[in-house]
Motif scaffolding. Structure first.
Motif, PDB file in Angstrom:
ATOM      1  N   ARG A 172       0.767  -1.269  -0.147  1.00  0.00           N
ATOM      2  CA  ARG A 172       0.068   0.196   0.027  1.00  0.00           C
ATOM      3  C   ARG A 172       0.916   1.185   0.104  1.00  0.00           C
ATOM      4  N   GLU A 173       1.931   1.434   0.724  1.00  0.00           N
ATOM      5  CA  GLU A 173       2.812   2.708   0.838  1.00  0.00           C
ATOM      6  C   GLU A 173       3.538   2.720  -0.378  1.00  0.00           C
ATOM      7  N   SER A 174       3.895   1.641  -1.078  1.00  0.00           N
ATOM      8  CA  SER A 174       4.701   1.644  -2.091  1.00  0.00           C
ATOM      9  C   SER A 174       3.678   2.126  -3.577  1.00  0.00           C
ATOM     10  N   LYS A 175       2.517   1.735  -3.302  1.00  0.00           N
ATOM     11  CA  LYS A 175       1.515   2.259  -4.604  1.00  0.00           C
ATOM     12  C   LYS A 175       1.356   3.544  -4.105  1.00  0.00           C
ATOM     13  N   PHE A 176       1.199   4.208  -3.135  1.00  0.00           N
ATOM     14  CA  PHE A 176       0.915   5.721  -2.788  1.00  0.00           C
ATOM     15  C   PHE A 176       2.043   6.499  -3.188  1.00  0.00           C
ATOM     16  N   ALA A 177       3.440   5.833  -2.821  1.00  0.00           N
ATOM     17  CA  ALA A 177       4.556   6.539  -3.061  1.00  0.00           C
ATOM     18  C   ALA A 177       4.705   6.647  -4.857  1.00  0.00           C
ATOM     19  N   GLU A 178       4.430   5.657  -5.286  1.00  0.00           N
ATOM     20  CA  GLU A 178       4.129   5.466  -6.884  1.00  0.00           C
ATOM     21  C   GLU A 178       3.561   6.672  -7.437  1.00  0.00           C
ATOM     22  N   LEU A 179       2.319   6.896  -6.914  1.00  0.00           N
ATOM     23  CA  LEU A 179       1.123   7.734  -7.306  1.00  0.00           C
ATOM     24  C   LEU A 179       1.577   9.135  -7.167  1.00  0.00           C
ATOM     25  N   MET A 180       2.338   9.432  -5.952  1.00  0.00           N
ATOM     26  CA  MET A 180       2.810  10.753  -5.668  1.00  0.00           C
ATOM     27  C   MET A 180       3.881  11.066  -6.368  1.00  0.00           C
ATOM     28  N   ASN A 181       4.672  10.261  -6.710  1.00  0.00           N
ATOM     29  CA  ASN A 181       5.936  10.548  -7.822  1.00  0.00           C
ATOM     30  C   ASN A 181       5.194  10.809  -9.228  1.00  0.00           C
ATOM     31  N   LYS A 182       4.312  10.066  -9.474  1.00  0.00           N
ATOM     32  CA  LYS A 182       3.532  10.259 -10.883  1.00  0.00           C
ATOM     33  C   LYS A 182       3.102  11.625 -10.711  1.00  0.00           C
ATOM     34  N   HIS A 183       2.430  11.918  -9.759  1.00  0.00           N
ATOM     35  CA  HIS A 183       1.907  13.327  -9.733  1.00  0.00           C
ATOM     36  C   HIS A 183       2.834  14.412  -9.910  1.00  0.00           C
ATOM     37  N   PHE A 184       3.852  14.444  -9.169  1.00  0.00           N
ATOM     38  CA  PHE A 184       5.078  15.257  -9.522  1.00  0.00           C
ATOM     39  C   PHE A 184       5.509  15.339 -10.851  1.00  0.00           C
ATOM     40  N   ALA A 185       5.893  14.026 -11.455  1.00  0.00           N
ATOM     41  CA  ALA A 185       6.347  14.025 -12.548  1.00  0.00           C
ATOM     42  C   ALA A 185       5.380  14.556 -13.524  1.00  0.00           C
ATOM     43  N   ALA A 186       3.991  14.474 -13.618  1.00  0.00           N
ATOM     44  CA  ALA A 186       3.287  15.001 -14.326  1.00  0.00           C
ATOM     45  C   ALA A 186       2.749  16.571 -14.229  1.00  0.00           C
ATOM     46  N   SER A 187       3.349  17.158 -13.226  1.00  0.00           N
ATOM     47  CA  SER A 187       2.994  18.565 -12.723  1.00  0.00           C
ATOM     48  C   SER A 187       4.342  19.327 -13.132  1.00  0.00           C
ATOM     49  N   ALA A 188       5.455  18.519 -13.206  1.00  0.00           N
ATOM     50  CA  ALA A 188       6.763  19.296 -13.687  1.00  0.00           C
ATOM     51  C   ALA A 188       6.707  19.359 -15.032  1.00  0.00           C
ATOM     52  N   VAL A 189       7.477  20.566 -15.527  1.00  0.00           N
ATOM     53  CA  VAL A 189       7.894  20.819 -16.923  1.00  0.00           C
ATOM     54  C   VAL A 189       9.060  19.896 -17.448  1.00  0.00           C
ATOM     55  N   PRO A 190       8.851  19.182 -18.368  1.00  0.00           N
ATOM     56  CA  PRO A 190      10.217  18.320 -18.712  1.00  0.00           C
ATOM     57  C   PRO A 190      11.126  19.369 -19.173  1.00  0.00           C
ATOM     58  N   LYS A 191      12.513  18.701 -19.040  1.00  0.00           N
ATOM     59  CA  LYS A 191      13.707  19.629 -19.192  1.00  0.00           C
ATOM     60  C   LYS A 191      13.617  20.240 -20.653  1.00  0.00           C
ATOM     61  N   GLY A 192      13.361  19.023 -21.643  1.00  0.00           N
ATOM     62  CA  GLY A 192      13.244  19.573 -23.109  1.00  0.00           C
ATOM     63  C   GLY A 192      12.673  20.600 -23.564  1.00  0.00           C
ATOM     64  N   ILE A 193      11.169  20.379 -22.859  1.00  0.00           N
ATOM     65  CA  ILE A 193      10.285  21.572 -23.384  1.00  0.00           C
ATOM     66  C   ILE A 193      10.586  22.695 -22.461  1.00  0.00           C
ATOM     67  N   HIS A 194      11.259  22.900 -21.482  1.00  0.00           N
ATOM     68  CA  HIS A 194      11.742  24.152 -20.671  1.00  0.00           C
ATOM     69  C   HIS A 194      12.722  24.879 -21.439  1.00  0.00           C
ATOM     70  N   CYS A 195      13.494  23.845 -22.060  1.00  0.00           N
ATOM     71  CA  CYS A 195      14.716  24.258 -23.086  1.00  0.00           C
ATOM     72  C   CYS A 195      14.383  24.909 -24.281  1.00  0.00           C
ATOM     73  N   LEU A 196      13.070  24.339 -24.678  1.00  0.00           N
ATOM     74  CA  LEU A 196      12.553  24.867 -25.917  1.00  0.00           C
ATOM     75  C   LEU A 196      11.924  26.426 -25.749  1.00  0.00           C
ATOM     76  N   SER A 197      11.286  26.586 -24.663  1.00  0.00           N
ATOM     77  CA  SER A 197      10.614  27.799 -24.131  1.00  0.00           C
ATOM     78  C   SER A 197      11.874  28.852 -24.163  1.00  0.00           C
ATOM     79  N   LEU A 198      12.914  28.408 -23.489  1.00  0.00           N
ATOM     80  CA  LEU A 198      14.164  29.387 -23.361  1.00  0.00           C
ATOM     81  C   LEU A 198      14.670  29.866 -24.629  1.00  0.00           C
ATOM     82  N   ARG A 199      15.085  28.654 -25.287  1.00  0.00           N
ATOM     83  CA  ARG A 199      15.957  29.193 -26.535  1.00  0.00           C
ATOM     84  C   ARG A 199      14.781  30.014 -27.512  1.00  0.00           C
TER      85      ARG A 199
END
Length: 537
Positions: free
Chosen positions: A154-181
């Motif tokens: 159960r704890e592993s599943k919630f940790a997975e969901l939390m990490n997925k939430h942060f990954a989905a909310s963050a801006v990928p490095k490539g897309i951030h690079c594209l915006s800056l350039r």
């Protein structure tokens, strides 16, 4: 075993050999002394054919008498009886019943605080051999090990969901690079700053004979895919106008992209929220309050584990839903901008509003020919469809019906509808109070400390557009590609618009690999900015 016929054929004797080498008589059958009856002989032989197998078995048992320590009939009954009659060993049944009784007893007991649980099954077996625990002690250990495993999973599943939430909310490095350039290109390259569209095409921005699309996003790569897929899918792209709305920080990069990568003959306009005179604090007080309210910002940017109320009764699915509802994008003005379309485009009669996580695979021009029957919003309903996971959404899925105002105002069984691809009749919309209704419900939710609904901007829109929605065919808009990895591929190929709603966006590493190609086929990997930023490598 031998069969003897008397010389007169008046008797038949059946005998078997004994241990002394002689013969023992088993059966003697006398025939009638006088008249020879062939029919009776036939019946006799038939009877013998039936009895001989059993006689043979008895003879074999007699022969084996010296080997077995039990009588022949006892052994036969002991070996064949239970199998023939369906009985089992009573001692085994009693053992199972006793163990089940112990398990039921242990189920209601608390584990002793001093009990040390084995780390593995092999360790458990080893301890059982060394310490010879009782059945109850074994059951307690088994219960403790299973509860520990369930807790860790159960704890592993919630940790997975939390990490997925942060990954989905963050801006990928490539897309951030594209915006800056691209932003840097805007400041150094005059061609990247050229007017969009060119001056001679400006009148077409309000021409109602053309097909107008509105896209609100701060994701340059996603915006390029939406526009490219549309232009490549339309039969007459020269009749298409795209109004791309973005925020102030992304405006320069977004403008650079479409200035340097024109999609002629389609027309593209890029505007920042700061460039709309109508969007003042006086006209959007509710959204200003949402963005500035301390409690709201804490809700969306604070500790999501604590805020999601992770209790023993929380399921992974409900936890994922709570996390998604706390996405920071839901307090962005870009996410609410669609409710102001009639004021932002005062000269247009009809527009199609698109989310940035869609791909257009078919000509959408026929949408303008759909008769909305006096309604404002043409949308796909989400309560009817073969995919029960995606197409089973009713009001109960979005609203808290334990809240008295919600229970009084709404029907939990009412069918919901989808944002992402909507045809809006702005002319009819201007005659309604949809925007004011939207604002008033946002205020009520603020008063209720955000307890009236979840999942961002759709719930207040469901209320505001109540009675103003005209259902359109589901083939126009296929949902769920961002959270349903079992999407029907044939339907994906045939849908006019596919929507990656959910966390698994195609531009993220956590996107579903088998669904990503339907999006990446519209990414220009030969573009220098895409290559230099290593997009999706």
């Amino acid at each position: 075993m031998q069969l003897h016929f008397s010389p007169s054929m008046r008797s038949i004797t059946i005998s078997s050999s004994n241990n002394n080498g002689g013969f023992g008589e088993l059966m003697k059958i006398k025939l009638a002394p006088r008249h020879f009856n062939y029919r009776r002989l036939f019946h006799t032989i038939l009877l013998l054919a039936f009895l001989l197998p059993f006689i043979f078995i008895l003879a074999a048992l007699v022969t084996l008498e010296g080997v077995n320590k039990c009588s022949s009939f006892d052994c036969l009954g002991r070996r064949l009886g239970p199998k023939l009659l369906g009985r089992t060993d009573d001692s085994k049944q009693k053992l199972v019943k006793d163990f089940v009784k112990i398990l039921n007893q242990v189920n209601s007991e608390e584990l002793p605080s001093v009990m040390k649980l084995p780390e593995s099954y092999a360790h458990l077996v080893s301890e059982m051999k060394n310490y010879k625990y009782s059945a109850k002690e074994f059951a307690l250990m088994l219960k403790g090990m299973m509860e520990r495993s369930e807790r860790e999973i159960r704890e592993s599943k919630f940790a997975e969901l939390m990490n997925k939430h942060f990954a989905a909310s963050a801006v990928p490095k490539g897309i951030h690079c594209l915006s800056l350039r691209l932003t840097d290109e805007y400041s150094s390259n005059a061609h990247a700053r050229r007017q969009l569209p060119s001056p001679e095409l400006l009148p077409l921005l309000s021409e109602n004979l053309l097909h107008h699309f509105v896209l609100s996003t701060d994701n340059i790569l996603a915006a390029s895919v939406v526009v490219n897929s549309a232009v490549q899918s339309f039969l007459r792209p020269e009749k298409t106008v795209f109004h791309v709305i973005t925020d102030k920080k992304t405006y320069a990069g977004m403008h650079s992209w479409f200035a340097l990568n024109p999609v002629s003959p389609a027309i593209v306009e890029v505007r920042g929220i700061h460039q709309f005179d109508w969007l003042t604090r006086e006209n959007i007080p509710v959204l200003e309050a949402v963005e500035g309210h301390y409690g709201i910002r804490k809700y969306y940017h604070g500790n999501h584990v604590t805020g999601a109320n992770l209790s023993d009764t929380t399921t992974p699915r409900s936890f994922a839903s709570k996390l998604q509802a706390r996405s920071p994008k839901y307090i962005s003005l870009l996410n609410h901008i669609r409710i102001y379309l009639p004021e932002l485009f005062p000269n247009l009669h009809k527009v199609v509003f698109l989310d940035d996580d869609v791909v257009i695979q078919r000509d959408l021009s026929p949408l303008w020919d759909i008769d909305l029957n006096g309604k404002v919003n043409g949308a796909v309903q989400t309560c009817k469809g073969e995919d029960e996971w995606v197409m089973s959404k009713r009001f109960r899925n979005y609203f808290n019906f334990s809240h008295p105002l919600i229970a009084k105002s709404l029907n939990p069984d009412e069918c919901a509808w989808a944002y992402g691809m909507n045809i809006f009749d702005l002319h009819t919309w201007r005659k309604t109070n949809i925007r004011d209704t939207y604002h008033s419900w946002l205020k009520e939710n603020l008063k209720s400390k955000l307890t009236m609904w979840k999942l961002g901007t759709l719930p207040p829109a469901l209320i505001a557009f109540k009675g103003h929605v005209h259902p359109i065919d589901p083939s126009w808009h296929m949902l769920g590609l961002g959270y349903q990895n079992k999407s029907n591929i044939d339907k994906v190929k045939n849908a006019a618009v596919i929507h990656y709603n959910g966390q698994s966006k195609p531009w993220l590493e956590l996107g579903f690999e088998h669904l990503r190609p339907y999006w990446t086929k519209y990414v220009d990997y030969s573009n220098d900015f895409i290559k230099n930023c290593h997009i999706l490598e």
